[in-house]
Design an enzyme around this catalytic site. Structure first.
Site, PDB file in Angstrom:
ATOM      1  N   ASN A   7     -27.559  42.036  20.521  1.00 17.25           N
ATOM      2  CA  ASN A   7     -27.504  43.420  20.070  1.00 17.25           C
ATOM      3  C   ASN A   7     -28.322  44.363  20.936  1.00 17.25           C
ATOM      4  O   ASN A   7     -28.624  45.485  20.532  1.00 17.25           O
ATOM      5  CB  ASN A   7     -27.930  43.566  18.606  1.00 17.25           C
ATOM      6  CG  ASN A   7     -27.149  42.654  17.695  1.00 17.25           C
ATOM      7  OD1 ASN A   7     -27.731  41.905  16.918  1.00 17.25           O
ATOM      8  ND2 ASN A   7     -25.836  42.666  17.798  1.00 17.25           N
ATOM      9  N   GLY A  38     -25.322  42.471  12.840  1.00 17.80           N
ATOM     10  CA  GLY A  38     -25.879  42.118  14.145  1.00 17.80           C
ATOM     11  C   GLY A  38     -25.350  40.762  14.566  1.00 17.80           C
ATOM     12  O   GLY A  38     -24.500  40.194  13.884  1.00 17.80           O
ATOM     13  N   SER A  39     -25.852  40.245  15.691  1.00 17.40           N
ATOM     14  CA  SER A  39     -25.345  38.956  16.156  1.00 17.40           C
ATOM     15  C   SER A  39     -26.076  38.508  17.410  1.00 17.40           C
ATOM     16  O   SER A  39     -26.688  39.305  18.119  1.00 17.40           O
ATOM     17  CB  SER A  39     -23.845  39.017  16.488  1.00 17.40           C
ATOM     18  OG  SER A  39     -23.087  39.454  15.401  1.00 17.40           O
ATOM     19  N   ASN A  40     -25.945  37.209  17.708  1.00 20.17           N
ATOM     20  CA  ASN A  40     -26.248  36.648  19.019  1.00 20.17           C
ATOM     21  C   ASN A  40     -24.997  35.939  19.522  1.00 20.17           C
ATOM     22  O   ASN A  40     -24.218  35.411  18.728  1.00 20.17           O
ATOM     23  CB  ASN A  40     -27.354  35.583  18.961  1.00 20.17           C
ATOM     24  CG  ASN A  40     -28.609  36.055  18.287  1.00 20.17           C
ATOM     25  OD1 ASN A  40     -29.215  37.035  18.693  1.00 20.17           O
ATOM     26  ND2 ASN A  40     -29.031  35.332  17.258  1.00 20.17           N
TER      27      ASN A  40
END
Length: 808
Positions: A514, A242-244
């Site tokens: 995400n 995942g990520s921001n």
């Protein structure tokens, strides 16, 4: 300009040919011993600065790949070698057939399943076929040179150095590699969310004729559409990556230039780690950032003009075709009434301390036959029906060229141009900002070309539920008019072209955590894309809601700098806590006698939790008291109370960031969740007001380092996902979360203003000086000042210069 560029080229070339001209303090015994390379081999100069970050200087792409392969091997040889064992299909040979496969390059549960898949791909020459495609459908000459050089650099390190990492020192499976191995790794990474998720079922699929009893059972267990939709949603909603990321437009910043904060969430151990470097070919390329291990290009990074990051998208990167089988032969399927025989892929795997294992896989024009979404939801292969998986990324070797285009970009327009030309991003969004003040979000990724029209016309009975519910298309494979077709601007058939990609240009902020492309900016929603890309107008996750609240407020405030990005990264705000903690504390205080009944029927004194929750600062800082209590409570509450009964004010598409809200404290599961949480913490010997960092940690060099951050389900930007071990006394060491951080902007100089952090440090070798140094920084919420320009590199007090080369 030309004369200045010429001086830069001459100066950099001098560095390549005369390392002795560097400051005396930078010289080392290793450097002096390696200043005379073979004239006919590859070579590069590696300048190491603080925290073991290499700045790789080379004359061409092959040499740049060589320096990159050498430097990655120096830091991560065991992790890399383990991955190449996987790609060669030799895990069972060295580690045993039934041992866990690790999950770095696929979701295979056992080494045997992993080997059957990867050896099958190798024997079918899948990678060679992808390599022979002409650019842009296949890799460019520059990327081929990078891969060839990377393999040569890795091999040179193995030949010239001694492995000290106890994980593989002296191991026979640490062997030289080829360009083919490097390309195979790129292909595995591209398809990790498609075929990579289905390795177990691809390698286990059997026609019903081989087991008539199982065939009848499969027929009886045909799943309902809702069960399949739920399983599919869980499959591609896996939090394993995942990520921001957020990009700010110039009119929100202090100097009119863009800003970018990237925060990917990845495993802290194994083959999905990032690795930092700077890559420079004078006059051609100059870029810094993080690469996924075993890849030769920068995956996430910045240069003098632009910065970019990626976030795992909501797009579904694969689809299914339901096959109608020949009644006389379940390995023959019909398309427009004409029979086609499945292709047998028979694979033999060598097994440690056992006889070789031979199995057969079954492939169709659409892809491999699969028999389940997961262990609970079969897609049965019967005498009449089977299912085939289509993954367009299984032949996608264009990621490196796309990334190389980013590395050379002079602005967000060039980032888009690289995406449009190469179309190589497999399962992520791209967020970018540039020196001129532009911002960009785009979900430009490789997806099966399943339009809503095609799904409406060609979905099977099952697909009519799964596609609208979760974006999973199950199409009628018996009809030629249900083929995926091709967009005129697509680089290969069967995928969407660039014109269909959800894209947001030059918004005051462009953010993704995400979530769907719909609300990358709350004031400029994106609509009109196909369902396979994601949803529109549906409830957002708490991390997306919290992120939009934060970055929208930052953009409204304006005058932003890199320091503001750094503060956002470590704010550690808990949106779930802001929404619910006060209500939980009041509900707790109102419980008769301060007791609640646990799920085991026993009364529990929870009175001590009420004050702790009331006093909690609503953060996941390491010193925060009450953070651990709320974390464990929230996980139990979500399990105990159905989502549609958790909040009193339901979701509204007209107010998506602020709804749902107002915790339903009347839900019967709330007191039970509170009682079970108190029992759990007391049973583990943990005080209800224990500081988070005392129980969320990693151990490095025998020292226990507290780790800030919290779970994405709580809405925390700085995602950390530890594993709870009740018998072991609480959380184990952090295995996943925030990884390669970069906060990037520009000022009036030629050098970007950048702060970075690799949370788990540059090397996984416990004997390396860079095994824990950046992890200590992360524990203290500190950053590394990036050294991008020559003057900054050469002025590093830790500068170490090494010339690396082939020896023939």
């Amino acid at each position: 300009m030309r004369s200045r560029l010429r001086r830069l080229v001459i100066g950099a070339t001098a560095l390549l040919t005369a390392a002795s001209a560097l400051p005396a303090a930078a010289a080392t015994t290793e450097q002096r011993a390696e200043q005379h390379p073979s004239r006919d081999g590859m070579s590069a100069v590696i300048r190491y600065t603080e925290y073991g970050i290499p700045h790789i200087l080379a004359k061409n792409y092959a040499d740049l790949g060589f320096g990159t392969g050498w430097a990655q091997a120096a830091d991560e040889v065991c992790t890399l070698a383990d991955g190449f064992v996987t790609l060669r299909g030799e895990r069972s040979r060295y580690f045993g057939a039934e041992a866990p496969a690790g999950g770095d390059l696929s979701a295979a549960r056992t080494n045997l399943a992993s080997d059957l898949y990867f050896r099958g791909a190798r024997e079918s020459r899948t990678v060679e076929k992808a390599l022979t495609e002409r650019a842009p459908a296949g890799p460019s000459r520059q990327v081929r040179d990078l891969m060839r050089g990377w393999a040569a650099g890795y091999n040179a390190w193995l030949k010239q150095k001694k492995v000290t990492d106890p994980a593989c020192a002296g191991a026979s499976w640490v062997r030289p590699v080829t360009e083919l191995d490097v390309a195979a790794r790129g292909l595995a990474i591209a398809s990790i969310s498609g075929e990579g998720r289905f390795v177990d079922t691809i390698t286990a699929a059997r026609p019903p004729a081989e087991d008539p009893a199982a065939s009848g059972a499969r027929s009886a267990r045909t799943p309902g559409a809702k069960a399949v939709a739920k399983a599919a949603d869980e499959l591609w909603g896996d939090p394993g990556m995942g990520s921001n990321a957020v990009a700010f437009r110039g009119d929100t910043t202090a100097n009119g230039r863009g800003l970018l904060l990237g925060n990917p969430h990845y495993p802290w151990d194994g083959g999905r780690r990032f690795w930092q470097s700077q890559q420079t070919i004078p006059g051609e390329l100059n870029v810094s950032g993080g690469s996924l291990l075993g890849t030769p290009a920068i995956s996430i990074g910045f240069n003098a003009h632009v910065a970019w990051s990626h976030t795992v998208s909501t797009g579904i990167p694969a689809n299914f075709h339901q096959l109608t089988l020949d009644p006389a032969d379940p390995t023959v399927y019909l398309v427009d009434g004409r029979p086609e025989r499945m292709r047998k892929r028979t694979v033999t795997v060598t097994v440690k301390d056992g006889a070789p294992v031979t199995r057969t896989q079954w492939w169709t024009r659409y892809g491999p036959v699969v028999t389940s979404l997961n262990s609970q939801v079969p897609l049965p292969w019967t005498e009449k029906t089977a299912y085939a998986l289509n993954d367009p990324n299984a032949a996608n070797l264009r990621f490196a060229d796309t990334s190389l285009g980013f590395s050379k970009a002079r602005g967000t327009a060039d980032v888009l141009a690289s995406l449009d030309r190469h179309q190589g991003i497999p399962w992520v969004n791209t967020i970018a900002a540039d020196r001129a003040g532009h911002s960009l979000y785009t979900q430009s990724q490789v997806l099966p070309r399943v339009t809503d029209e095609l799904a409406g016309r060609c979905s099977t009975d099952l697909g009519r539920t799964t596609y609208p519910a979760s974006g999973i298309a199950i199409l009628d494979g018996s009809r030629g008019d249900c083929a995926l077709g091709s967009d005129p601007d697509a680089v290969v058939p069967g995928i969407f072209g660039p014109a269909r990609m959800p894209t947001l240009k030059d918004a005051p902020y462009a953010e993704n955590s995400n979530g769907t492309a719909w609300l990358s900016n709350a004031d400029r929603p994106l609509t009109g894309y196909e369902r396979i890309f994601g949803t529109v107008g549906t409830q957002l996750g708490l991390r997306t809601r919290g992120a939009i609240e934060d970055v929208a407020a930052m953009a409204d405030r304006g005058d932003l700098t890199v320091r503001d990005l750094q503060r956002q990264q470590f704010a550690n705000r808990v949106p779930a806590g802001d929404l619910a903690a006060a209500d939980v504390a009041r509900a707790c205080a109102a419980l008769p006698g301060g007791t609640a009944t646990g799920s085991d029927g026993k009364a529990v004194d929870v009175s001590g939790a009420c004050g702790v929750l009331k006093a909690w600062d609503r953060t996941m800082d390491t010193g925060s008291r009450g953070a651990l209590l709320f974390d464990r409570f929230w996980r139990r509450l979500e399990q105990a109370v159905p989502a549609d009964r958790l909040w009193k004010v339901p979701f509204s598409a007209a107010d998506p960031v602020r709804t749902p809200n107002t915790l339903n404290t009347d839900a019967p599961g709330l007191p039970t969740a509170l009682a079970d949480t108190v029992t759990e913490l007391r049973g583990a010997g943990i005080a209800l007001d224990a500081p988070l960092g005392a129980h969320q940690f990693v151990v490095r060099d025998g020292q226990r380092l507290p780790v800030p951050g919290g779970a994405g389900r709580l809405g925390v930007w700085n995602v950390i996902e530890p594993t709870w071990d009740a018998a072991g006394g609480g959380y184990t060491q952090v295995p996943f979360g925030t990884s390669h951080l970069q906060a990037v902007g520009w000022d009036g100089s030629r050098c970007p203003v950048a702060r970075t952090l690799l949370t788990y440090s540059q090397s996984s070798n416990p004997k390396s000086p860079h095994f824990a140094d950046q992890t200590r920084l992360f524990s203290g919420e500190k950053w590394v000042a990036s050294r991008f320009c020559e003057k900054d590199i050469l002025s590093s007090p830790k500068l170490k210069v090494v010339r690396v080369h082939e020896r023939r």
